[in-house]
Design a protein around this motif. Structure first.
Motif, PDB file in Angstrom:
ATOM      1  N   ILE A 739       0.870  -1.177   0.000  1.00 31.87           N
ATOM      2  CA  ILE A 739       0.000   0.000   0.000  1.00 31.87           C
ATOM      3  C   ILE A 739       0.902   1.221   0.000  1.00 31.87           C
ATOM      4  N   ALA A 740       0.616   2.172  -0.865  1.00 37.76           N
ATOM      5  CA  ALA A 740       1.440   3.374  -0.964  1.00 37.76           C
ATOM      6  C   ALA A 740       0.545   4.594  -0.978  1.00 37.76           C
ATOM      7  N   VAL A 741       1.109   5.716  -0.546  1.00 31.53           N
ATOM      8  CA  VAL A 741       0.410   6.997  -0.640  1.00 31.53           C
ATOM      9  C   VAL A 741       1.197   7.894  -1.582  1.00 31.53           C
ATOM     10  N   THR A 742       0.501   8.859  -2.198  1.00 33.33           N
ATOM     11  CA  THR A 742       1.144   9.720  -3.190  1.00 33.33           C
ATOM     12  C   THR A 742       0.917  11.186  -2.854  1.00 33.33           C
ATOM     13  N   GLY A 743       1.576  12.030  -3.627  1.00 28.42           N
ATOM     14  CA  GLY A 743       1.379  13.469  -3.523  1.00 28.42           C
ATOM     15  C   GLY A 743       1.674  14.000  -2.141  1.00 28.42           C
ATOM     16  N   GLU A 744       0.763  14.878  -1.626  1.00 31.69           N
ATOM     17  CA  GLU A 744       0.959  15.527  -0.339  1.00 31.69           C
ATOM     18  C   GLU A 744       0.990  14.519   0.803  1.00 31.69           C
ATOM     19  N   GLN A 745       0.208  13.428   0.697  1.00 34.36           N
ATOM     20  CA  GLN A 745       0.199  12.402   1.745  1.00 34.36           C
ATOM     21  C   GLN A 745       1.557  11.714   1.860  1.00 34.36           C
ATOM     22  N   ALA A 746       2.216  11.506   0.727  1.00 34.87           N
ATOM     23  CA  ALA A 746       3.544  10.895   0.755  1.00 34.87           C
ATOM     24  C   ALA A 746       4.538  11.826   1.441  1.00 34.87           C
ATOM     25  N   LYS A 747       4.449  13.119   1.145  1.00 31.27           N
ATOM     26  CA  LYS A 747       5.342  14.105   1.770  1.00 31.27           C
ATOM     27  C   LYS A 747       5.134  14.129   3.280  1.00 31.27           C
ATOM     28  N   GLN A 748       3.877  14.103   3.719  1.00 33.72           N
ATOM     29  CA  GLN A 748       3.579  14.107   5.152  1.00 33.72           C
ATOM     30  C   GLN A 748       4.099  12.847   5.828  1.00 33.72           C
ATOM     31  N   ALA A 749       3.949  11.700   5.147  1.00 35.01           N
ATOM     32  CA  ALA A 749       4.432  10.442   5.710  1.00 35.01           C
ATOM     33  C   ALA A 749       5.940  10.475   5.929  1.00 35.01           C
ATOM     34  N   ARG A 750       6.671  11.058   4.985  1.00 41.20           N
ATOM     35  CA  ARG A 750       8.131  11.164   5.135  1.00 41.20           C
ATOM     36  C   ARG A 750       8.484  12.072   6.311  1.00 41.20           C
ATOM     37  N   GLU A 751       7.765  13.181   6.464  1.00 37.65           N
ATOM     38  CA  GLU A 751       8.047  14.104   7.558  1.00 37.65           C
ATOM     39  C   GLU A 751       7.762  13.459   8.909  1.00 37.65           C
ATOM     40  N   VAL A 752       6.663  12.732   8.995  1.00 34.95           N
ATOM     41  CA  VAL A 752       6.332  12.030  10.239  1.00 34.95           C
ATOM     42  C   VAL A 752       7.407  10.995  10.566  1.00 34.95           C
ATOM     43  N   GLY A 753       7.858  10.290   9.549  1.00 31.96           N
ATOM     44  CA  GLY A 753       8.907   9.297   9.752  1.00 31.96           C
ATOM     45  C   GLY A 753      10.193   9.910  10.266  1.00 31.96           C
ATOM     46  N   GLN A 754      10.573  11.048   9.713  1.00 32.15           N
ATOM     47  CA  GLN A 754      11.792  11.729  10.161  1.00 32.15           C
ATOM     48  C   GLN A 754      11.653  12.216  11.600  1.00 32.15           C
ATOM     49  N   SER A 755      10.466  12.727  11.955  1.00 32.65           N
ATOM     50  CA  SER A 755      10.226  13.192  13.318  1.00 32.65           C
ATOM     51  C   SER A 755      10.329  12.043  14.313  1.00 32.65           C
ATOM     52  N   LEU A 756       9.708  10.906  13.978  1.00 30.91           N
ATOM     53  CA  LEU A 756       9.761   9.747  14.864  1.00 30.91           C
ATOM     54  C   LEU A 756      11.185   9.219  14.979  1.00 30.91           C
ATOM     55  N   ALA A 757      11.939   9.290  13.883  1.00 29.45           N
ATOM     56  CA  ALA A 757      13.324   8.825  13.906  1.00 29.45           C
ATOM     57  C   ALA A 757      14.169   9.656  14.866  1.00 29.45           C
TER      58      ALA A 757
END
Length: 942
Positions: A739-757
């Motif tokens: 399952i993948a997300v695109t566009g703005e949702q993909a950008k948000q997912a990357r930012e959330v991942g970096q924050s959690l990291a």
């Protein structure tokens, strides 16, 4: 008159028996020079003889996976691919319909199904699961006279087999069917010069061939070879299973059709179907008595010896084969040939049909490699190059797919090794508990088969070495019950949907009783090893309740189908479009009984594990959970994202058009599903015009995504903007759903991942820094637990999620270790006082966990060798912890598991463990009574 007929026939066939000097002399020179023609030359001589001298068309071997024949697991005879011709179903415009004279060497597998040689492989020197069938066919062209003449010419003049070593059989007739003896075949052989004493009639069972209960059939004539020869008369040994006189060639004359009423009708066209096993022929021509002594096997046997050391292959069988070493050589050599050929043809080890049979073959080979030959991991796959060297010239697909074959064997070997070790322990333990019985418990064998993937024939071999047999009658009964259960389950799933789900009344009762929701956080407890594989840690849990017949129950009996509610689980329940995990449960202290988990469902926060209990299961039982493994690696997820992002950045045009289905199907690299498409069909191509993909011999579709799809699509890939994979789930081996997300949702997912990291990095630094304060370390542990719970439900890149979960697992382990060290440090100051009060049995309130209590028990036993110690520790909650250790000298009459169980049962609880150590819990205010029970039990056993 008969003599005149024979003379006329002999004169008529003189032209047929002329042997081209080049073909004969070339083969003979090689044979006389080395007295041992290579197998490759033997095969080639057969093909050239029929192709060049008798006008046969050379047809490649069909793959071992049958085409359009669902009743057949593997191609097991040369005639399989020609069935449509014999049955008259070949399309008149098809290539098959044009065949008249054909010759080939067919790859055949006889394992599973009606023709099954698997169980016999290794026990003797001639059975195989894979073999090559040399054959020539006539479809409405020549018949008996020409077929017999060509066979005799090839054997006696090309291969130069001495005529006095050959015996011929023919159909002797069957009065009950109104069939006369096949005197035509007999007279042909006599006319070729075969002595009457070497031409023998046999009944229908030996010399009448039938394709099935109905369809083409007819008499056959067989050629047998006497290995001894020397002028002796061996007619009495023909068809008597003598190793000295063996069948080498069977010529079938299809001239009848078996009707549904059992009658025979003459066919409008007569056909010839002949088959000669290459392995047996080479054995004859190389003057050997065993197929395994020919050059079709010796290079593989040499590779086995080189790879594992130890004694070399000696050809021993039966009692002379001490330790079954020679049997292991034959099994491994045969099975690696079969595995290589099947995998090259697209048949991979799996869970049903031919794939399941291949899985059995692989696991049988692995067992012999490790337990008999003591070979290292990866050994079986290392033999593939030797197989390719022997068979690669005849079957080029082996050379083309060598790496893939080795990888698949290695993957499946690794998956089975842990099960092999576990299964061996279960078998050994069961054998120790059997007493005088010579029949292995069918329930244990069935559990090994169903849950650890142990082939039943492999179990039979392992126990046969101990003088024990499988209870096949009981196993057949279990198989029938299993089939009925699967049928019932399938029917129920069709009516109500799959899996056991709690009904509304049971959910309400659980909530009224205060039963907490299932802790399923352990499902995220897995790590990535150095080999790139994910490892799932075993999870221990307590059975809280059982669900059967739409009611909550405390106990279910053996054989009953039920749902198991645990306090915690490592299994993923079916939800959110993701399939549930599969695996099994075992009761703590009873590792030899497996409870296979058939489905996992989530109802109102409670995770229900669907099982069919092999033994009684009750609330309070302690169980260990094991999840089946293997997902896509983190690196592969990143690579997939990278490839997609490249296409997005290139802003490729997405082309769409409707094209004829037949035209679309010819595109190389076309991605399709196993379904029926409309005609014309809508084709979608990324970056490549449809016209380019449709051009003859176009490779365009190999470089991009070209699919048949009726859905709506973007017009250009750049509209995706960004993409990240947020979930991946393996459906079957080698196939995953993402399952993948695109566009703005993909950008948000990357930012959330970096924050959690960043949070994980900060926490990691504090854990590594350490602390001498127990409350502070416990607080760090809670933070790790919180992030562990957050990471799986946060929308973020899946590859990053896995990396963070691996780090968090390591941090949790480090925090737990630090907590244990600090707890032990606290009790050490009180341990000396406790030691003075402790002799055999002790109670104390010092210890808050079973682990610490067990640690103290271990230390007491270390200080007093030969002592047996049991400690009870009452808790503020009213629960009483129990831990004990028994001296090895007290075994087997005094067992720690039995001691702890007796004491905890007295306290209304349960316990488990081994003969040496055990632990459990109870709930009682009468500690003195528990101590008395413990002392009485110990005195009764010591």
């Amino acid at each position: 008159l008969a003599a005149l007929k024979m003379a006329a026939a002999a004169g008529h066939m003189r032209g047929l028996l002329r042997v081209p000097p080049g073909l004969r002399c070339g083969f003979c020179r090689a044979r006389s020079a080395a007295a041992c023609p290579p197998a490759g030359q033997v095969r080639q001589a057969f093909l050239r003889f029929f192709q060049e001298q008798h006008g046969h068309r050379l047809v490649p071997s069909a793959p071992v996976r049958p085409r359009g024949d669902p009743g057949l697991l593997f191609v097991n005879a040369g005639m399989n691919q020609f069935k449509p011709i014999f049955l008259g179903t070949a399309h008149p415009r098809s290539e098959l319909a044009q065949y008249q004279r054909v010759v080939n060497s067919q790859k055949c597998v006889r394992a599973g199904g009606k023709h099954n040689d698997l169980d016999d492989v290794g026990r003797d020197v001639y059975h195989h699961t894979f073999f090559e069938m040399l054959g020539n066919w006539s479809f409405g062209d020549y018949f008996k006279e020409e077929a017999c003449g060509m066979a005799w010419e090839l054997l006696t003049q090309i291969y130069e087999i001495p005529k006095d070593h050959l015996y011929i059989t023919y159909f002797g007739g069957d009065a009950s069917l109104g069939l006369s003896p096949d005197e035509e075949s007999r007279d042909i052989w006599l006319s070729l010069g075969v002595p009457p004493s070497h031409v023998l009639p046999f009944p229908l069972r030996e010399n009448f061939w039938e394709m099935g209960e109905t369809g083409p059939c007819g008499p056959c004539t067989e050629i047998h070879y006497d290995h001894v020869g020397g002028g002796r008369h061996a007619a009495g040994l023909v068809n008597q299973d003598s190793p000295d006189v063996v069948e080498i060639w069977n010529l079938v004359f299809m001239q009848y059709s078996r009707e549904t009423d059992g009658s025979l009708r003459p066919l409008p066209q007569h056909h010839v179907d002949t088959g000669m096993g290459l392995e047996r022929l080479v054995t004859v021509l190389q003057s050997k008595r065993s197929n395994y002594d020919t050059d079709l096997f010796t290079p593989i046997l040499d590779a086995i010896h080189k790879g594992c050391g130890g004694p070399g292959y000696q050809g021993l069988v039966g009692e002379a084969d001490v330790g079954s070493v020679n049997m292991a050589y034959r099994v491994v050599a045969d099975h690696v040939r079969t595995l290589s050929v099947c995998i090259a043809d697209g048949v991979y080890p799996g869970m049903s049909g031919a794939e399941l049979v291949l899985r059995r073959i692989l696991r049988r080979a692995v067992r012999f490699c490790f337990e008999v030959l003591h070979a290292p991991p990866g050994f079986l796959a290392s033999l593939v190059p030797a197989v390719v060297e022997v068979l690669g010239d005849a079957y080029p697909e082996l050379r083309k797919n060598t790496d893939q074959i080795m990888n698949i064997i290695n993957d499946n070997e690794a998956a089975f090794l842990s099960s092999l070790l576990r299964g061996r322990r279960i078998i050994d333990r069961t054998l120790q508990q059997m007493g005088p019985s010579k029949l292995f418990p069918a329930e244990v064998a069935w559990s090994l088969y169903g849950n650890l993937g142990f082939p039943l024939d492999l179990i039979g071999l392992m126990i046969e070495e101990k003088g024990i047999q499988l209870d096949w009658a009981a196993l057949d009964q279990l198989a029938q019950e299993d089939a009925k259960q699967k049928a019932r389950t399938q029917q129920a799933e069709q009516l109500e949907g799959s899996g056991v789900r709690l009904d509304v009344h049971s959910l309400a009762q659980l909530q009224r009783d205060g039963v907490p929701a299932t802790d399923d956080s352990p499902k995220y407890a897995y790590t990535l090893g150095q080999d790139g594989r994910y490892a799932f840690s075993p999870c221990q849990a307590t059975v809280l309740m059982l669900y059967k017949d739409q009611s909550l129950q405390k106990v279910v009996g053996a054989g009953q189908h039920c749902g198991v509610l645990l306090d915690r689980t490592s299994f993923y329940a079916e939800q959110g479009g993701q399939a549930h995990d599969r695996g099994y449960l075992v009761r703590l202290g009873q590792q030899d009984v497996l409870f296979p988990v058939e489905s996992v469902q989530l109802s109102g926060g409670y995770v229900i594990h669907e099982v069919t209990a092999p033994e009684t299961l009750q609330a309070g039982d302690q169980v260990l959970l094991f999840v089946d493994e293997a997902p896509v690696t983190t690196q592969q997820l990143q690579e997939v994202e990278g490839v997609i992002q490249e296409v997005v950045d290139q802003n490729e045009i997405v082309y769409m058009a409707e094209v004829p289905l037949a035209l679309a199907s010819g595109i190389q690299g076309l991605r399709t599903m196993d379904e029926v498409y409309p005609d014309p069909v809508r084709m979608v191509s990324v970056g490549v015009p449809i016209e380019s993909a449709l051009m003859p011999n176009s490779q365009a579709a190999m470089q991009t995504s070209v699919e048949l799809c009726c859905g709506t699509h973007l017009l250009q890939t750049g509209a995706v903007q960004d993409l990240t994979i947020t979930s991946e789930r393996q459906l079957v081996k080698g196939i995953s759903r993402i399952i993948a997300v695109t566009g703005e949702q993909a950008k948000q997912a990357r930012e959330v991942g970096q924050s959690l990291a960043k949070e994980v990095d900060s926490l990691s630094a504090r854990v590594k820094q350490g602390s001498s304060s127990l409350p502070e370390v416990q607080s760090l542990s809670k933070e790790v637990g919180h992030l562990t719970e957050v990471s799986p439900v946060t929308a973020m890149p899946q590859w990053q999620r896995r990396e963070l979960q691996a780090i968090l697992k390591a941090l949790q382990r480090a925090a737990n270790t630090a907590i244990r060290k600090l707890e032990i440090r606290q009790v050490r100051t009180q341990q000396q006082d406790l030691w003075q009060l402790c002799s055999l049995l002790k109670t104390t309130r010092l210890f808050s966990t079973e682990w610490i209590l067990m640690k103290v028990v271990n230390q007491f036993c270390d200080k007093s060798p030969g002592a047996s110690v049991l400690l009870l520790s009452p808790q503020a909650s009213g629960e009483v912890l129990c831990a004990c250790q028994v001296s090895k000298s007290a075994l087997p009459t005094f067992s720690a598991a039995d001691w702890a169980l007796a004491v905890c049962t007295h306290m209304g609880g349960n316990a488990g463990g081994s003969g040496i150590v055990a632990k459990g819990t109870g709930n009682t205010k009468d500690l003195q009574g528990a101590l008395t029970a413990a002392l009485e039990f110990a005195r009764s056993r010591l």
